[in-house]
Design an enzyme around this catalytic site. Sequence first.
Site, PDB file in Angstrom:
ATOM      1  N   ASP A 124      35.589  56.888  51.859  1.00 43.22           N
ATOM      2  CA  ASP A 124      35.064  55.382  51.503  1.00 43.22           C
ATOM      3  C   ASP A 124      33.543  55.405  51.840  1.00 43.22           C
ATOM      4  O   ASP A 124      33.190  56.040  52.702  1.00 43.22           O
ATOM      5  CB  ASP A 124      35.745  54.448  52.505  1.00 43.22           C
ATOM      6  CG  ASP A 124      35.570  52.910  52.250  1.00 43.22           C
ATOM      7  OD1 ASP A 124      36.463  52.211  51.647  1.00 43.22           O
ATOM      8  OD2 ASP A 124      34.308  52.527  52.098  1.00 43.22           O
ATOM      9  N   ILE A 125      32.907  54.730  50.779  1.00 40.64           N
ATOM     10  CA  ILE A 125      31.452  54.894  50.673  1.00 40.64           C
ATOM     11  C   ILE A 125      30.746  54.185  51.887  1.00 40.64           C
ATOM     12  O   ILE A 125      29.673  54.584  52.576  1.00 40.64           O
ATOM     13  CB  ILE A 125      30.720  54.456  49.426  1.00 40.64           C
ATOM     14  CG1 ILE A 125      29.399  54.908  49.260  1.00 40.64           C
ATOM     15  CG2 ILE A 125      30.779  52.953  49.449  1.00 40.64           C
ATOM     16  CD1 ILE A 125      28.867  54.634  47.508  1.00 40.64           C
ATOM     17  N   ASN A 137      44.665  45.903  51.129  1.00 43.21           N
ATOM     18  CA  ASN A 137      44.259  44.741  51.087  1.00 43.21           C
ATOM     19  C   ASN A 137      44.573  44.098  49.423  1.00 43.21           C
ATOM     20  O   ASN A 137      44.426  44.989  48.461  1.00 43.21           O
ATOM     21  CB  ASN A 137      42.688  44.764  51.150  1.00 43.21           C
ATOM     22  CG  ASN A 137      42.271  45.137  52.451  1.00 43.21           C
ATOM     23  OD1 ASN A 137      42.894  44.544  53.323  1.00 43.21           O
ATOM     24  ND2 ASN A 137      40.959  45.767  52.638  1.00 43.21           N
ATOM     25  N   GLY A 197      41.561  40.208  51.005  1.00 46.51           N
ATOM     26  CA  GLY A 197      40.223  40.716  51.238  1.00 46.51           C
ATOM     27  C   GLY A 197      39.845  41.950  50.271  1.00 46.51           C
ATOM     28  O   GLY A 197      39.147  42.895  50.416  1.00 46.51           O
ATOM     29  N   GLN A 198      40.744  41.934  49.047  1.00 47.55           N
ATOM     30  CA  GLN A 198      40.431  43.170  48.283  1.00 47.55           C
ATOM     31  C   GLN A 198      39.347  42.851  47.272  1.00 47.55           C
ATOM     32  O   GLN A 198      39.089  41.681  46.785  1.00 47.55           O
ATOM     33  CB  GLN A 198      41.698  42.955  46.896  1.00 47.55           C
ATOM     34  CG  GLN A 198      41.788  44.121  46.124  1.00 47.55           C
ATOM     35  CD  GLN A 198      42.809  44.406  45.114  1.00 47.55           C
ATOM     36  OE1 GLN A 198      44.021  43.388  45.500  1.00 47.55           O
ATOM     37  NE2 GLN A 198      43.041  45.242  44.422  1.00 47.55           N
ATOM     38  N   HIS A 233      44.502  50.372  45.861  1.00 44.89           N
ATOM     39  CA  HIS A 233      44.192  51.491  46.689  1.00 44.89           C
ATOM     40  C   HIS A 233      44.494  51.157  48.338  1.00 44.89           C
ATOM     41  O   HIS A 233      44.753  50.293  48.724  1.00 44.89           O
ATOM     42  CB  HIS A 233      42.475  51.392  46.954  1.00 44.89           C
ATOM     43  CG  HIS A 233      41.724  50.483  47.122  1.00 44.89           C
ATOM     44  ND1 HIS A 233      41.915  49.457  46.318  1.00 44.89           N
ATOM     45  CD2 HIS A 233      41.198  49.841  48.308  1.00 44.89           C
ATOM     46  CE1 HIS A 233      40.826  48.296  46.782  1.00 44.89           C
ATOM     47  NE2 HIS A 233      40.620  48.618  48.363  1.00 44.89           N
ATOM     48  N   LEU A 234      44.992  52.449  48.878  1.00 42.26           N
ATOM     49  CA  LEU A 234      45.336  52.606  50.231  1.00 42.26           C
ATOM     50  C   LEU A 234      44.109  52.924  51.081  1.00 42.26           C
ATOM     51  O   LEU A 234      43.466  53.932  50.820  1.00 42.26           O
ATOM     52  CB  LEU A 234      46.363  53.268  50.419  1.00 42.26           C
ATOM     53  CG  LEU A 234      47.870  53.039  50.426  1.00 42.26           C
ATOM     54  CD1 LEU A 234      48.192  53.072  48.777  1.00 42.26           C
ATOM     55  CD2 LEU A 234      48.724  53.946  51.051  1.00 42.26           C
TER      56      LEU A 234
HETATM   57  P1  5GP Z   1      38.859  46.460  49.368  1.00 46.89           P
HETATM   58  O1  5GP Z   1      37.804  45.562  50.206  1.00 46.89           O
HETATM   59  O2  5GP Z   1      39.085  46.333  48.090  1.00 46.89           O
HETATM   60  O3  5GP Z   1      40.261  46.852  50.127  1.00 46.89           O
HETATM   61  O4  5GP Z   1      38.158  48.155  49.542  1.00 46.89           O
HETATM   62  C1  5GP Z   1      37.285  48.658  48.671  1.00 46.89           C
HETATM   63  C2  5GP Z   1      36.793  49.815  49.290  1.00 46.89           C
HETATM   64  O5  5GP Z   1      36.032  50.665  48.628  1.00 46.89           O
HETATM   65  C3  5GP Z   1      35.818  49.169  50.426  1.00 46.89           C
HETATM   66  O6  5GP Z   1      36.037  49.956  51.798  1.00 46.89           O
HETATM   67  C4  5GP Z   1      34.271  50.089  49.879  1.00 46.89           C
HETATM   68  O7  5GP Z   1      33.657  50.429  50.743  1.00 46.89           O
HETATM   69  C5  5GP Z   1      34.871  51.023  48.845  1.00 46.89           C
HETATM   70  N1  5GP Z   1      33.758  51.397  47.756  1.00 46.89           N
HETATM   71  C6  5GP Z   1      33.250  50.385  47.145  1.00 46.89           C
HETATM   72  N2  5GP Z   1      32.637  51.143  46.179  1.00 46.89           N
HETATM   73  C7  5GP Z   1      32.632  52.417  46.310  1.00 46.89           C
HETATM   74  C8  5GP Z   1      32.176  53.590  45.819  1.00 46.89           C
HETATM   75  O8  5GP Z   1      31.521  53.396  44.578  1.00 46.89           O
HETATM   76  N3  5GP Z   1      32.615  54.644  46.344  1.00 46.89           N
HETATM   77  C9  5GP Z   1      33.417  54.648  47.381  1.00 46.89           C
HETATM   78  N4  5GP Z   1      33.852  56.218  47.615  1.00 46.89           N
HETATM   79  N5  5GP Z   1      34.055  53.739  47.756  1.00 46.89           N
HETATM   80  C10 5GP Z   1      33.695  52.556  47.588  1.00 46.89           C
END
Ligand code: 5GP
Length: 113
Positions: free
Chosen positions: A31-32, A86, A92-93, A99-100
């Site tokens: 995760d970034i 999420n 909170g998606q 994704h997990l």
């Molecule tokens: P969500 O909030 O949809 O459950 O999670 C999305 C996740 O993707 C977040 O934790 C966010 O930090 C990660 N994320 C968003 N953009 C990028 C990216 O460009 N690269 C990577 N590796 N992770 C990302």
Amino acid sequence: MPDGCLFCKIVAREIPATIVAESDDALAFRDINPAAPVHFLVIPKAHHDSLALADDEALLGHLMAFAAKVASQEGISENGYRTVVNTRRDGGQTVDHLHLHVLGGRRMTWPPG
Ligand code: 5GP
Ligand code: ZN
């Protein structure tokens, strides 16, 4: 691939990511914006918007089993880890490609925010 899907672009290697493991059907990458010392995402290579629309039970099972395998490779299996999916707005998606999250390396709290 839906236009502009960030995670489809990571699968296609069109944008960079730190990939930690790959199978025929799934990709695991860091995760970034990590929320724990170990924080990686497991995604299907094929686009699915969210868990709410994912009906491929074999694929969903593979994602879970693959997440556990990668967690073990990352050294967080013995102490344990958190897996999170999420889903849509209230979940909170923020990225609409299933994704997990796998988070480990620290003690998690409950309930989540
Ligand atoms: P969500 O909030 O949809 O459950 O999670 C999305 C996740 O993707 C977040 O934790 C966010 O930090 C990660 N994320 C968003 N953009 C990028 C990216 O460009 N690269 C990577 N590796 N992770 C990302
Ligand atoms: Zn996608």
